[in-house]
Design a protein around this motif. Structure first.
Motif, mmCIF file in Angstrom:
data_model
loop_
_atom_site.group_PDB
_atom_site.id
_atom_site.type_symbol
_atom_site.label_atom_id
_atom_site.label_comp_id
_atom_site.label_asym_id
_atom_site.label_seq_id
_atom_site.Cartn_x
_atom_site.Cartn_y
_atom_site.Cartn_z
ATOM 1 N N GLY A 33 0.791 -1.220 0.000
ATOM 2 C CA GLY A 33 0.000 0.000 0.000
ATOM 3 C C GLY A 33 0.824 1.271 0.000
ATOM 4 N N LEU A 37 -3.914 -4.486 3.866
ATOM 5 C CA LEU A 37 -5.132 -4.664 4.644
ATOM 6 C C LEU A 37 -4.911 -4.099 6.038
ATOM 7 C CD1 LEU A 37 -6.023 -8.327 3.628
ATOM 8 C CD2 LEU A 37 -7.202 -6.261 2.905
ATOM 9 N N ASP A 38 -5.523 -2.951 6.300
ATOM 10 C CA ASP A 38 -5.394 -2.311 7.606
ATOM 11 C C ASP A 38 -6.789 -1.854 8.007
ATOM 12 O OD1 ASP A 38 -4.356 -1.232 9.885
ATOM 13 O OD2 ASP A 38 -2.898 0.047 8.912
ATOM 14 N N ALA A 39 -6.887 -0.696 8.631
ATOM 15 C CA ALA A 39 -8.214 -0.159 8.907
ATOM 16 C C ALA A 39 -8.978 0.041 7.603
ATOM 17 C CB ALA A 39 -8.092 1.161 9.661
ATOM 18 N N ASN A 40 -8.241 0.336 6.530
ATOM 19 C CA ASN A 40 -8.800 0.421 5.185
ATOM 20 C C ASN A 40 -7.949 -0.442 4.256
ATOM 21 O OD1 ASN A 40 -10.927 2.494 5.651
ATOM 22 N ND2 ASN A 40 -9.167 3.778 6.154
ATOM 23 N N LEU A 41 -8.368 -0.542 3.015
ATOM 24 C CA LEU A 41 -7.597 -1.256 2.003
ATOM 25 C C LEU A 41 -6.844 -0.227 1.174
ATOM 26 C CD1 LEU A 41 -6.850 -3.876 0.542
ATOM 27 C CD2 LEU A 41 -8.882 -3.574 -0.887
ATOM 28 N N TYR A 42 -5.510 -0.261 1.262
ATOM 29 C CA TYR A 42 -4.673 0.700 0.553
ATOM 30 C C TYR A 42 -3.989 0.010 -0.624
ATOM 31 C CZ TYR A 42 -5.307 3.269 4.923
ATOM 32 O OH TYR A 42 -5.855 3.896 6.014
ATOM 33 N N VAL A 47 -11.249 -9.645 9.924
ATOM 34 C CA VAL A 47 -11.912 -8.367 10.199
ATOM 35 C C VAL A 47 -12.611 -8.442 11.546
ATOM 36 C CG1 VAL A 47 -12.240 -7.805 7.787
ATOM 37 C CG2 VAL A 47 -13.995 -9.109 8.963
#
Length: 308
Positions: free
Chosen positions: A23, A48-53, A308
């Motif tokens: 990301g 894959l974190d708080a959002n998908l970058y 998740v």
């Protein structure tokens, strides 16, 4: 490849990989020697974190990347714009012809064909999801920094003038990559027998000899199921074109060409906007039901695995 090194769950995902660019935006990976990693040599992937970058404008060039377990160079999709690979010495790439179709010299080209297809390997995201799911279910000796033992007493550093900054290194140093030489002589080495890295056969993004349960789940359903749905929709369309009284003469060949030559959208156009004679209930079950099942399986797998 040191799987005994202490790490958190995110570190488990990166083990067995040489250089991971998750990301990132605008990174330049240049003049590195990356040899014998169990998974990937250099990989640009989503994060894959708080959002998908998505990785964007990442340049991978002039590196020596050899004898990786999965593949030497990889661009995992979905991906952002501007990623490129150029003048690397490598053996394998995912997807194939990565440097030819994602060459850095094509980025500023005015020729549209020079920049297409903007290709990557969507199975990489599913592979990454499998790695994260495996990490979530792995037993770690220590996961939080508070669980590590307190360090022993340290010697106090002495300064002539503690108010004056004195960094150990030049924080603003920029290496001159022109002075770094690529070790071409390493191409004659037998790395496989010397380092004994584990090699793996990958088919449709799935490691053949040692896949985990989560890797199989995300790869088979997340990556391959859309193609299964497409094959089913196409089979229904072809059968209907053959028996449909509304499609006569040359129009049969026109609709067949649309179904064959326009992946996914062609067959959906025939079923949803074309002269399809299939009942609405069957269309709803095959198309909407198939898509719903696909999403439901992925969401359920992500929740059950702790992703998740």
């Amino acid at each position: 490849n040191n799987y005994e090194a202490p790490t958190n769950r995110f570190g488990l995902v990166a083990k067995g990989m040489g250089i991971v660019v998750p990301g990132r935006v605008g990174d330049v990976i240049e003049k590195n020697l990356v040899i014998n990693h169990n998974r990937y040599g250099i990989v640009a992937s989503p994060m894959l974190d708080a959002n998908l970058y998505f990785s964007q404008h990442v340049h991978v060039k002039n590196n020596v990347v050899l004898d990786s377990g999965y593949t030497d160079l990889a661009l995992a999709g979905p991906w952002g714009p501007g990623n490129c690979f150029e003048e690397n010495i490598y053996q394998t790439s995912t997807p194939p012809m990565l440097e030819q179709l994602h060459n850095c010299s094509n980025l500023n080209s005015s020729n549209l064909l020079a920049r297409l297809p903007l290709q990557g390997d969507p199975s990489g995201l599913m592979m990454l999801a499998g790695f994260f799911a495996d990490a979530q279910t792995a037993n770690l000796d220590k996961n939080l920094y508070k669980e590590y033992p307190w360090p022993k007493e340290q010697v106090t550093m002495e300064f002539q003038d503690i108010s004056a900054p004195s960094p150990a290194i030049n924080l603003f140093y920029i290496p001159n990559t022109e002075e770094i030489e690529i070790p071409f002589e390493l191409l004659e080495k037998d790395f496989e027998n010397y380092y004994k890295a584990e090699k793996e056969i990958i088919m449709s993004g799935v490691p053949i000899s040692s896949p985990t349960l989560w890797q199989l789940l995300f790869q088979l359903y997340g990556y391959l199921m859309p193609f299964v749905l497409y094959a089913a929709w196409a089979a229904l369309a072809i059968k209907d074109i053959d028996t449909n009284d509304k499609v006569q003469g040359g129009m049969k060949y026109v609709w067949l060409a649309i179904v064959y030559l326009v992946p996914f959208f062609g067959v959906l156009t025939y079923h949803l906007a074309g002269p399809s004679n299939i009942s609405k209930a069957m269309k709803f079950g095959a198309i909407i039901g198939g898509l719903f099942s696909y999403i439901a399986i992925l969401v359920a797998g992500a929740i059950i695995s702790g992703l998740v």
